[in-house]
Design a protein around this motif. Sequence first.
Motif, PDB file in Angstrom:
ATOM      1  N   PHE A 154      37.557 -42.492 -38.334  1.00  0.00           N
ATOM      2  CA  PHE A 154      36.899 -41.215 -38.579  1.00  0.00           C
ATOM      3  C   PHE A 154      35.599 -41.115 -37.783  1.00  0.00           C
ATOM      4  CE2 PHE A 154      34.309 -38.161 -40.925  1.00  0.00           C
ATOM      5  CZ  PHE A 154      35.196 -37.107 -41.013  1.00  0.00           C
ATOM      6  N   LYS A 155      34.833 -42.211 -37.761  1.00  0.00           N
ATOM      7  CA  LYS A 155      33.583 -42.217 -37.006  1.00  0.00           C
ATOM      8  C   LYS A 155      33.831 -41.994 -35.524  1.00  0.00           C
ATOM      9  CE  LYS A 155      30.630 -45.313 -39.757  1.00  0.00           C
ATOM     10  NZ  LYS A 155      29.912 -46.607 -39.704  1.00  0.00           N
ATOM     11  N   PHE A 156      34.823 -42.710 -34.993  1.00  0.00           N
ATOM     12  CA  PHE A 156      35.074 -42.652 -33.550  1.00  0.00           C
ATOM     13  C   PHE A 156      35.586 -41.281 -33.131  1.00  0.00           C
ATOM     14  CE2 PHE A 156      37.564 -43.684 -29.669  1.00  0.00           C
ATOM     15  CZ  PHE A 156      36.505 -44.151 -28.907  1.00  0.00           C
ATOM     16  N   SER A 157      36.498 -40.725 -33.926  1.00  0.00           N
ATOM     17  CA  SER A 157      37.059 -39.423 -33.572  1.00  0.00           C
ATOM     18  C   SER A 157      36.054 -38.297 -33.772  1.00  0.00           C
ATOM     19  CB  SER A 157      38.321 -39.138 -34.404  1.00  0.00           C
ATOM     20  OG  SER A 157      38.006 -39.054 -35.779  1.00  0.00           O
ATOM     21  N   SER A 158      35.034 -38.527 -34.607  1.00  0.00           N
ATOM     22  CA  SER A 158      34.055 -37.477 -34.910  1.00  0.00           C
ATOM     23  C   SER A 158      32.709 -37.712 -34.235  1.00  0.00           C
ATOM     24  CB  SER A 158      33.832 -37.404 -36.430  1.00  0.00           C
ATOM     25  OG  SER A 158      35.039 -37.210 -37.117  1.00  0.00           O
ATOM     26  N   GLU A 166      25.448 -47.799 -36.670  1.00  0.00           N
ATOM     27  CA  GLU A 166      26.213 -48.982 -36.282  1.00  0.00           C
ATOM     28  C   GLU A 166      25.267 -50.136 -35.929  1.00  0.00           C
ATOM     29  OE1 GLU A 166      29.183 -48.188 -36.887  1.00  0.00           O
ATOM     30  OE2 GLU A 166      29.035 -46.030 -36.723  1.00  0.00           O
ATOM     31  N   PHE A 167      25.524 -51.299 -36.507  1.00  0.00           N
ATOM     32  CA  PHE A 167      24.698 -52.484 -36.306  1.00  0.00           C
ATOM     33  C   PHE A 167      25.621 -53.622 -35.872  1.00  0.00           C
ATOM     34  CE2 PHE A 167      22.889 -49.641 -39.333  1.00  0.00           C
ATOM     35  CZ  PHE A 167      21.509 -49.694 -39.192  1.00  0.00           C
ATOM     36  N   TYR A 184      29.000 -35.517 -34.742  1.00  0.00           N
ATOM     37  CA  TYR A 184      27.856 -35.995 -35.506  1.00  0.00           C
ATOM     38  C   TYR A 184      26.677 -36.397 -34.632  1.00  0.00           C
ATOM     39  CZ  TYR A 184      30.803 -35.773 -39.563  1.00  0.00           C
ATOM     40  OH  TYR A 184      31.623 -35.310 -40.567  1.00  0.00           O
ATOM     41  N   ASP A 185      26.794 -36.220 -33.333  1.00  0.00           N
ATOM     42  CA  ASP A 185      25.660 -36.473 -32.452  1.00  0.00           C
ATOM     43  C   ASP A 185      24.810 -35.210 -32.395  1.00  0.00           C
ATOM     44  OD1 ASP A 185      23.885 -37.382 -30.616  1.00  0.00           O
ATOM     45  OD2 ASP A 185      25.253 -37.252 -28.895  1.00  0.00           O
ATOM     46  N   GLN A 242      23.962 -45.043 -32.664  1.00  0.00           N
ATOM     47  CA  GLN A 242      24.237 -43.875 -33.504  1.00  0.00           C
ATOM     48  C   GLN A 242      25.730 -43.743 -33.747  1.00  0.00           C
ATOM     49  OE1 GLN A 242      22.740 -40.160 -32.030  1.00  0.00           O
ATOM     50  NE2 GLN A 242      23.308 -39.035 -33.859  1.00  0.00           N
ATOM     51  N   TYR A 243      26.508 -43.941 -32.700  1.00  0.00           N
ATOM     52  CA  TYR A 243      27.950 -43.902 -32.841  1.00  0.00           C
ATOM     53  C   TYR A 243      28.571 -44.871 -31.844  1.00  0.00           C
ATOM     54  CZ  TYR A 243      27.233 -40.487 -29.084  1.00  0.00           C
ATOM     55  OH  TYR A 243      26.819 -39.850 -27.947  1.00  0.00           O
ATOM     56  N   LEU A 244      29.848 -45.156 -31.997  1.00  0.00           N
ATOM     57  CA  LEU A 244      30.511 -46.235 -31.275  1.00  0.00           C
ATOM     58  C   LEU A 244      31.095 -45.776 -29.940  1.00  0.00           C
ATOM     59  CD1 LEU A 244      32.456 -47.766 -34.287  1.00  0.00           C
ATOM     60  CD2 LEU A 244      30.372 -48.683 -33.247  1.00  0.00           C
TER      61      LEU A 244
END
Length: 296
Positions: free
Chosen positions: A45-49, A62-63, A53-54, A14-16
């Motif tokens: 942006f994904k990592f800091s957020s 993420e794949f 977003y969870d 879902q996220y990194l």
Amino acid sequence: MSEKIVNETICLKQYLSEKEYKEINQLEELCSSQDKTNLKLELDFKFSSRSTYDLGLKEINEFLYYIDDVLVAYLGISSFGGSNIGEINGMTHPDFRRKGLFKKLFKLAVEECQKRKFNKVLLLSDGHSNSGINFIKSTNSEYDFSEYRMKLLNKTKLESISPIKLRKATIVDGKEISRQNAIFFNFSEDCEISLEKDEELSEFTYMVELVEMVIGKIRVNFREQSAFISGFGILPEYRGRGYGKAALIEAVRIINAKTIEEIELDVECKNSTALNLYKACGFEEVSVMNYYKFNI
């Protein structure tokens, strides 16, 4: 002699994690250096957020494709602000191309996009990436629009006598940032905004103020030797008065105070108003990112 057994693993997230973030960055640097192209992975942006977003939905964004515990291919889905638009971008290690690895990730990503019922899915590729464009053509996607990556090349000192000031956003500004994102980028106004700063990523949102009245915002992501400007906008009722240029000049001054040499941003090619603003402040186009509409 027995044949070496290769351990292949596909991770769906879902996220990194911090480890994955670093692995993807390393792969991105390798691919960009060899191919002389840019990627738009939105990793910072994904990592800091990631905590924002969870939301318990367990959506896969993420794949990651590993061979013998080494990341050799990555695909990411970006969908911020409740826009119901998915953007897909990714890469494969130069030594592992033409083996169908990215195609496997893409098939999984398409299934995820169908599951989430996106209204629109966009595939991204640098305009000079032959491998990226050829892959997108194989999906029968249609060209939609393009963005310029711009870099501050003309570093002539910019003077500003405007009363415009920038201040770092706080938790109190969260609702106003969400409201402006809805105005500037068609995000959902209900989308939560995280203003928690990651010390390593050093990403800040600044509120644009005119005599202590908020009239816009701008976000800056700082790295060791570079800075990236995004999320920039001036409220409609204050446009056409030079406040946008003044705000950008102030952002550049803040960045220059950290002795950072490289400043970049993205802008849609058809946005002539923004293009003229950035050029007036010394930014020039250095590459182009093409967006293709995939028939989901």
